[in-house]
Motif scaffolding. Structure first.
Motif, PDB file in Angstrom:
ATOM      1  N   GLY A   9       8.927  -1.982   7.833  1.00  0.00           N
ATOM      2  CA  GLY A   9       8.013  -0.684   8.707  1.00  0.00           C
ATOM      3  C   GLY A   9       6.964  -0.242   7.622  1.00  0.00           C
ATOM      4  N   GLY A  10       6.159   0.642   8.023  1.00  0.00           N
ATOM      5  CA  GLY A  10       4.884   1.220   7.164  1.00  0.00           C
ATOM      6  C   GLY A  10       4.108   1.789   8.156  1.00  0.00           C
ATOM      7  N   LEU A  11       3.034   2.498   7.504  1.00  0.00           N
ATOM      8  CA  LEU A  11       1.901   3.122   8.014  1.00  0.00           C
ATOM      9  C   LEU A  11       0.759   2.318   8.619  1.00  0.00           C
ATOM     10  N   VAL A  12       0.533   2.172   9.557  1.00  0.00           N
ATOM     11  CA  VAL A  12      -0.721   1.458   9.915  1.00  0.00           C
ATOM     12  C   VAL A  12      -1.776   2.080  10.788  1.00  0.00           C
ATOM     13  N   GLN A  13      -2.997   1.709  11.046  1.00  0.00           N
ATOM     14  CA  GLN A  13      -3.765   2.443  11.701  1.00  0.00           C
ATOM     15  C   GLN A  13      -3.882   1.956  13.220  1.00  0.00           C
TER      16      GLN A  13
END
Length: 121
Positions: A9-13
């Motif tokens: 998981g993580g931050l993505v545009q």
């Protein structure tokens, strides 16, 4: 018995991609149908995708069909969720699950701790 641990998981545009992985312990991984669920803030947990024992059949929620792909590697005791064309509404904690007592869209006997996915607009 099987234990599950999600990662990836993580931050993505918006428009980007992520690949979630779920590592399983236990000798009977190959005997379980597997699934991915997600829970957005303030919402109930919802079905995302599922796969049968051999990987020959897959099932998807309408909201992710054509964008997400579920797969498994029984030799590695691993489950994957390739997520493409991500949208802000895909933001949620994603959970890996194993061994549904009934159909693949409902409850499962084993759950991971979850991995957070955040899609920015």
């Amino acid at each position: 018995q099987v234990q599950l641990a999600e990662s990836g998981g993580g931050l993505v545009q918006a428009g980007g991609s992520l690949r979630l992985s779920c590592a399983a312990s236990g000798r009977t991984f190959r005997l379980y149908a597997m699934g991915w669920f997600r829970q957005a803030p303030g919402k109930e947990r919802e079905f995302v995708a599922a796969i049968n024992l051999s990987g020959s059949s897959t099932y998807y929620a309408d909201s992710v069909k054509g964008r997400f792909t579920i797969s498994r590697d029984n030799a590695k005791k691993a489950l994957y969720l390739q997520m493409n064309s991500l949208k802000p509404e895909d933001t949620a904690v994603y959970y890996c699950a194993a061994d549904p007592p009934d159909d693949v869209y409902g409850d499962y006997n084993y759950w991971g701790q979850g991995t957070r996915v955040t899609v920015s607009s």
